[in-house]
Each structure stands twice: as structure tokens, then as C-alpha cells.
Design a protein around this motif. Structure first.
Motif, PDB file in Angstrom:
ATOM      1  N   ASP A  76       0.767  -1.039  -0.064  1.00  0.00           N
ATOM      2  CA  ASP A  76       0.112  -0.056   0.100  1.00  0.00           C
ATOM      3  C   ASP A  76       0.842   1.321  -0.053  1.00  0.00           C
ATOM      4  O   ASP A  76       0.591   2.019  -0.707  1.00  0.00           O
ATOM      5  CB  ASP A  76      -0.987  -0.012   1.259  1.00  0.00           C
ATOM      6  CG  ASP A  76      -1.923   1.171   1.196  1.00  0.00           C
ATOM      7  OD1 ASP A  76      -3.111   0.972   0.625  1.00  0.00           O
ATOM      8  OD2 ASP A  76      -1.898   2.284   1.802  1.00  0.00           O
ATOM      9  N   THR A  77       2.040   1.200   0.767  1.00  0.00           N
ATOM     10  CA  THR A  77       2.832   2.318   0.815  1.00  0.00           C
ATOM     11  C   THR A  77       3.500   2.537  -0.533  1.00  0.00           C
ATOM     12  O   THR A  77       3.845   3.531  -1.035  1.00  0.00           O
ATOM     13  CB  THR A  77       3.955   2.232   2.092  1.00  0.00           C
ATOM     14  OG1 THR A  77       3.082   2.172   3.147  1.00  0.00           O
ATOM     15  CG2 THR A  77       4.798   3.430   2.546  1.00  0.00           C
ATOM     16  N   TRP A  80       1.835   4.258  -3.452  1.00  0.00           N
ATOM     17  CA  TRP A  80       2.130   6.036  -3.280  1.00  0.00           C
ATOM     18  C   TRP A  80       3.645   6.232  -3.617  1.00  0.00           C
ATOM     19  O   TRP A  80       3.965   7.442  -4.402  1.00  0.00           O
ATOM     20  CB  TRP A  80       1.854   6.259  -2.199  1.00  0.00           C
ATOM     21  CG  TRP A  80       1.690   7.849  -2.000  1.00  0.00           C
ATOM     22  CD1 TRP A  80       0.682   8.676  -2.546  1.00  0.00           C
ATOM     23  CD2 TRP A  80       2.658   8.775  -1.391  1.00  0.00           C
ATOM     24  NE1 TRP A  80       1.136  10.001  -2.383  1.00  0.00           N
ATOM     25  CE2 TRP A  80       2.403  10.061  -1.656  1.00  0.00           C
ATOM     26  CE3 TRP A  80       3.838   8.328  -0.847  1.00  0.00           C
ATOM     27  CZ2 TRP A  80       3.062  10.995  -1.004  1.00  0.00           C
ATOM     28  CZ3 TRP A  80       4.795   9.611  -0.351  1.00  0.00           C
ATOM     29  CH2 TRP A  80       4.423  10.665  -0.534  1.00  0.00           C
ATOM     30  N   HIS A 136     -10.653   0.923   6.860  1.00  0.00           N
ATOM     31  CA  HIS A 136      -9.786   1.971   6.473  1.00  0.00           C
ATOM     32  C   HIS A 136      -8.945   1.611   5.495  1.00  0.00           C
ATOM     33  O   HIS A 136      -8.654   2.623   4.458  1.00  0.00           O
ATOM     34  CB  HIS A 136      -9.143   2.074   8.002  1.00  0.00           C
ATOM     35  CG  HIS A 136      -8.035   3.061   7.623  1.00  0.00           C
ATOM     36  ND1 HIS A 136      -8.012   4.319   7.511  1.00  0.00           N
ATOM     37  CD2 HIS A 136      -6.603   2.721   7.692  1.00  0.00           C
ATOM     38  CE1 HIS A 136      -6.763   5.022   7.321  1.00  0.00           C
ATOM     39  NE2 HIS A 136      -5.889   4.215   7.470  1.00  0.00           N
ATOM     40  N   THR A 234     -12.412   7.610   6.788  1.00  0.00           N
ATOM     41  CA  THR A 234     -11.054   7.605   6.734  1.00  0.00           C
ATOM     42  C   THR A 234     -10.034   7.105   5.573  1.00  0.00           C
ATOM     43  O   THR A 234      -9.036   7.625   5.338  1.00  0.00           O
ATOM     44  CB  THR A 234     -10.364   7.106   8.111  1.00  0.00           C
ATOM     45  OG1 THR A 234     -10.417   5.672   8.106  1.00  0.00           O
ATOM     46  CG2 THR A 234     -11.196   7.537   9.322  1.00  0.00           C
ATOM     47  N   PHE A 235     -10.503   6.179   4.916  1.00  0.00           N
ATOM     48  CA  PHE A 235     -10.039   5.638   3.778  1.00  0.00           C
ATOM     49  C   PHE A 235     -10.271   6.682   2.595  1.00  0.00           C
ATOM     50  O   PHE A 235      -8.923   6.899   2.069  1.00  0.00           O
ATOM     51  CB  PHE A 235     -10.634   4.302   3.229  1.00  0.00           C
ATOM     52  CG  PHE A 235     -10.101   4.062   1.785  1.00  0.00           C
ATOM     53  CD1 PHE A 235      -9.108   3.192   1.915  1.00  0.00           C
ATOM     54  CD2 PHE A 235     -11.049   4.407   0.699  1.00  0.00           C
ATOM     55  CE1 PHE A 235      -8.914   2.805   0.176  1.00  0.00           C
ATOM     56  CE2 PHE A 235     -10.796   4.237  -0.428  1.00  0.00           C
ATOM     57  CZ  PHE A 235      -9.588   3.315  -0.819  1.00  0.00           C
ATOM     58  N   ILE A 237     -10.498   9.935   2.733  1.00  0.00           N
ATOM     59  CA  ILE A 237      -9.890  11.157   3.144  1.00  0.00           C
ATOM     60  C   ILE A 237      -8.077  10.835   2.980  1.00  0.00           C
ATOM     61  O   ILE A 237      -7.478  11.710   2.296  1.00  0.00           O
ATOM     62  CB  ILE A 237     -10.013  11.541   4.630  1.00  0.00           C
ATOM     63  CG1 ILE A 237     -11.292  12.047   4.775  1.00  0.00           C
ATOM     64  CG2 ILE A 237      -9.030  12.541   5.056  1.00  0.00           C
ATOM     65  CD1 ILE A 237     -11.897  12.251   6.176  1.00  0.00           C
ATOM     66  N   ARG A 238      -7.859   9.657   3.615  1.00  0.00           N
ATOM     67  CA  ARG A 238      -6.423   9.206   3.290  1.00  0.00           C
ATOM     68  C   ARG A 238      -6.095   9.199   1.810  1.00  0.00           C
ATOM     69  O   ARG A 238      -4.966   9.767   1.264  1.00  0.00           O
ATOM     70  CB  ARG A 238      -6.076   7.928   3.904  1.00  0.00           C
ATOM     71  CG  ARG A 238      -4.826   7.436   3.854  1.00  0.00           C
ATOM     72  CD  ARG A 238      -4.590   6.078   4.537  1.00  0.00           C
ATOM     73  NE  ARG A 238      -5.364   5.123   4.110  1.00  0.00           N
ATOM     74  CZ  ARG A 238      -5.323   4.199   3.445  1.00  0.00           C
ATOM     75  NH1 ARG A 238      -3.821   4.162   2.602  1.00  0.00           N
ATOM     76  NH2 ARG A 238      -5.641   3.297   3.120  1.00  0.00           N
ATOM     77  N   PHE A 239      -6.738   8.500   1.113  1.00  0.00           N
ATOM     78  CA  PHE A 239      -6.521   8.398  -0.516  1.00  0.00           C
ATOM     79  C   PHE A 239      -6.445   9.560  -1.348  1.00  0.00           C
ATOM     80  O   PHE A 239      -5.480   9.719  -1.938  1.00  0.00           O
ATOM     81  CB  PHE A 239      -7.813   7.227  -1.033  1.00  0.00           C
ATOM     82  CG  PHE A 239      -7.445   6.963  -2.293  1.00  0.00           C
ATOM     83  CD1 PHE A 239      -6.453   6.237  -2.958  1.00  0.00           C
ATOM     84  CD2 PHE A 239      -8.051   7.893  -3.437  1.00  0.00           C
ATOM     85  CE1 PHE A 239      -6.411   5.764  -4.147  1.00  0.00           C
ATOM     86  CE2 PHE A 239      -7.985   7.567  -4.796  1.00  0.00           C
ATOM     87  CZ  PHE A 239      -6.967   6.709  -5.176  1.00  0.00           C
ATOM     88  N   PHE A 241      -6.249  12.602  -0.321  1.00  0.00           N
ATOM     89  CA  PHE A 241      -5.124  13.404   0.325  1.00  0.00           C
ATOM     90  C   PHE A 241      -3.791  12.924  -0.034  1.00  0.00           C
ATOM     91  O   PHE A 241      -3.179  13.855  -0.584  1.00  0.00           O
ATOM     92  CB  PHE A 241      -5.199  13.609   1.822  1.00  0.00           C
ATOM     93  CG  PHE A 241      -3.876  14.476   2.477  1.00  0.00           C
ATOM     94  CD1 PHE A 241      -4.085  15.794   2.340  1.00  0.00           C
ATOM     95  CD2 PHE A 241      -2.966  13.955   2.875  1.00  0.00           C
ATOM     96  CE1 PHE A 241      -3.080  16.678   2.986  1.00  0.00           C
ATOM     97  CE2 PHE A 241      -1.952  14.673   3.442  1.00  0.00           C
ATOM     98  CZ  PHE A 241      -2.036  16.191   3.388  1.00  0.00           C
ATOM     99  N   THR A 242      -3.431  11.762   0.138  1.00  0.00           N
ATOM    100  CA  THR A 242      -2.175  11.325  -0.561  1.00  0.00           C
ATOM    101  C   THR A 242      -1.909  11.493  -1.863  1.00  0.00           C
ATOM    102  O   THR A 242      -1.112  11.985  -2.592  1.00  0.00           O
ATOM    103  CB  THR A 242      -1.979  10.061  -0.248  1.00  0.00           C
ATOM    104  OG1 THR A 242      -2.985   8.965  -0.259  1.00  0.00           O
ATOM    105  CG2 THR A 242      -1.772   9.924   1.625  1.00  0.00           C
TER     106      THR A 242
END
Length: 360
Positions: A76-77, A80, A136, A234-235, A237-239, A241-242
């Protein structure tokens, strides 16, 4: 009952809820097994389950699941970081999409383990990590999944009881018996004689980005799963945003839709190979083992098949022992085969590509 035994880890806890529901006991001369059920098969399976528990095959190896979660988070990391370090040109974009798809599908296999309470001995820890992985990391409701998947396990391939075959007859006609039934009634919602062709461009790529997307939010909202909805947000928002810091809005939406299509395709081919080619009909009130075996088949074992399918290549063992940790399926498989052979029940096991072909 065998279904009750199969689904629940903490028997003492759930038995407390049953006390208020007791209305009486059977008289000594009344049979405890219905005539539609195989009494000897039930007896032998209960002995097998007792042996499985004694062998410790229902106890999880938490290192296995920790390493599985670790490889999901690393992928996942990495998805990105590929875009961050190598830019958003075509090649890095494709590589990033593939890596994120792998991470998402492997996360879906892990949430499946957590939803079946097979990762931790304590139910609450399974539920907590299930919300983290499903809500998440994936962006769907854990309770929504449990609601649908429990019904599937209770009555696999039973029309109007298994939600996994609700696509009949509106999108596809499923099962030989139902196809004949529709022909006799002269009912037709789709050009079924071409369904093996339009299957490729409908269910595999579109199940996640269309139906599941809407349905998980609909169920979570209407049933007031507010905790799940919060985790799900939260998923997103995280997706956004990143990845939004690297991609323009059109590219971002395209990236999201494409990885959902890839994830959906992988999931559908794997999840359908074990059930769709098998018997699909109304509920005949069979015993637990017969109900599961007539609707389920296996795929041959290999390191790749185990990883690629999340051990759902051992679908028979999973359906008979849904709380068993997946790393133990191969150990119980010979015992299940012996049980099937003794009672003349077919135990189907196919090569992976043959299982895919049987869907079509």
C-alpha cells in the motif's frame, strides 16, 4: 446444531443469548435429526470436528497473519512511493496501479479471515482489526460484509437465501435447473444465450466500482453503522489527500476507478470459481455437510494458488470449518476427503484455470 458450532468461537458467550429463547425440549421418543438429513454423515462429521479441535487446527498462528498484514501495508505504501519518486508518467502509473491492486485484494482476503474470527482467539480483537482492514484500508463496511457473507455461508447457492446469487435472473441465469425453469415460464430479463460473453465486461470489472460501492454505503447508512461509516471516511480522506497531492482530479478519479476495476476482476474470478459451477437450487433442508459440499468445490494447492486466492482454493474446508485459520486448511483436507469417500459424496478439486473456465 452444526451451523451453530461452525460459526461461533466463544460458545459460552453466545449460549447466554440462547437461554432466553428456549421454549422446551424434545421428548425422548422424538428424533433429533430431520428426515431430510443424513444421520450417519452428521454423526461422523461431529466426530471429525471433535478431532479437529483436539488437534488444535482451530488455533491461529498469529505470526502468519502479522506477516500477511505487513506485506499488505508495504505494498500500500509502495504504490504511493512509486508515483512520488518516479513521477506520474504512464509506466510508473501502471506499476503503481498493479501494486495497489495487489495490496487491496490481499487486504480483502485478510478481512475475510478477520470477519470469520480466525485471526485472534478473542472475538473483540478480530472485530477491531476487521474494521481497520475492511473500513480503513479498503473503504467498505465490515458489518455490511458480515451481514451478507454469513447468509452465504449458512445456505450457499440456495436461491433467495444466498445473496451471492441474487444476480439470478436479472443479470444472469444461474444453474441448469433454474435455466430450465425460466425457459418453461418464458421469463427473460437479459439475452441469456450470450451471458457467457457479456459476463467478461460486466460482473468482473464492474462489481466493486458500481454495485458494491453503492450497496456498502446504503446498508451502513440505513442500518446506522455509524462507526463503520466513520472508519470508511478515513479511507477516502487518506486516499484523496495522499494521491491528490500527486495527481490532477481527472487523473485521480481515473486512477481510483481503474484500480477498483482490477481489484473487482481478481476478486470475482476467485470468489465465483468455487460456487457458480456447482449445484444452484432452492433450499432442500439438507444437513450441514451435504449443504456445503453440493455447492462448493476446491482448486489445487500450490504456493501461488494459496496466495492468489487467499487460501480460498480450500473452499470446501473453509465452508465446513469457517472459523479455522486458513493456514490449517491443507492439514484437515485429507480428513475431509476420507469423510466424503466414506459417504459417497463427490469432493471436487480442479486446476485453477479449469475452475475459471467452468465459470464461463
Amino acid at each position: 446444531q452444526d451451523a451453530f458450532e461452525a460459526f461461533h468461537v466463544d460458545k459460552v458467550l453466545v449460549s447466554k443469548y440462547l437461554k432466553s429463547l428456549q421454549i422446551g425440549e424434545l421428548a425422548p421418543d422424538q428424533p433429533s435429526i430431520e428426515p431430510t438429513k443424513n444421520k450417519m454423515l452428521v454423526k461422523d462429521f461431529r466426530e471429525l470436528r471433535a478431532a479437529v479441535e483436539k488437534m488444535g487446527l482451530l488455533k491461529p498462528n498469529q505470526l502468519f497473519f502479522f506477516l500477511h498484514l505487513a506485506h499488505i501495508l508495504l505494498l500500500d505504501t509502495a504504490a504511493w512511493l512509486i508515483l512520488f519518486y518516479f513521477g506520474t508518467s504512464l509506466v510508473p502509473l501502471i506499476v503503481s496501479l498493479v501494486v495497489l491492486t495487489i495490496s487491496q485484494v490481499q487486504a480483502s482476503w485478510l478481512q475475510h479471515d478477520l470477519g470469520h474470527l480466525s485471526v485472534f482467539r478473542k472475538t473483540k480483537w478480530n472485530h477491531l482489526l476487521h474494521k481497520f482492514v475492511m473500513c480503513h484500508l479498503i473503504g467498505a463496511s465490515a458489518k455490511w460484509w458480515t451481514l451478507l457473507h454469513s447468509r452465504h455461508h449458512a445456505k450457499p447457492n440456495c436461491f433467495q437465501k444466498d445473496p451471492d446469487i441474487d444476480m439470478h435472473p436479472f443479470l444472469f441465469t444461474l444453474g441448469k435447473k433454474f435455466s430450465v425453469e425460466l425457459g418453461i415460464k418464458k421469463k427473460k430479463y437479459m439475452p441469456y444465450n450470450h451471458q457467457h460473453k457479456y459476463f467478461f465486461i460486466t460482473l468482473p470489472p464492474l462489481l466493486f466500482p458500481t454495485y458494491f460501492h453503492c450497496h456498502t454505503f446504503y446498508i451502513a447508512y440505513t442500518k446506522r453503522y455509524w462507526v463503520d461509516l466513520t472508519w470508511m471516511l478515513t479511507f477516502y480522506i487518506r486516499f484523496f489527500f495522499t494521491y491528490g497531492s500527486l495527481l490532477e482530479i481527472k487523473s485521480l478519479l481515473a486512477y481510483y476507478f481503474i484500480f477498483r476495476m482490477l481489484e473487482s476482476s481478481w476478486f470475482v474470478w476467485v470468489s465465483q470459481m468455487n460456487h457458480i459451477p456447482m449445484d444452484i437450487y432452492y433450499d432442500n433442508n439438507l444437513d450441514w455437510v451435504s449443504t456445503q459440499l453440493r455447492a462448493t468445490c476446491n482448486v489445487e494447492q500450490s504456493l501461488f494458488n494459496d496466495w492468489f486466492t487467499g487460501h480460498l482454493n480450500f473452499q470446501i474446508e473453509h465452508h465446513l470449518f469457517p472459523t479455522m485459520p486458513r493456514h490449517n486448511y491443507w492439514k484437515v483436507a485429507p480428513l475431509v476427503k476420507s469423510l466424503c469417500a466414506k459417504h459417497g459424496i463427490e469432493y471436487q478439486c480442479k486446476p485453477l484455470l479449469t475452475a475459471f473456465a467452468d465459470i464461463v
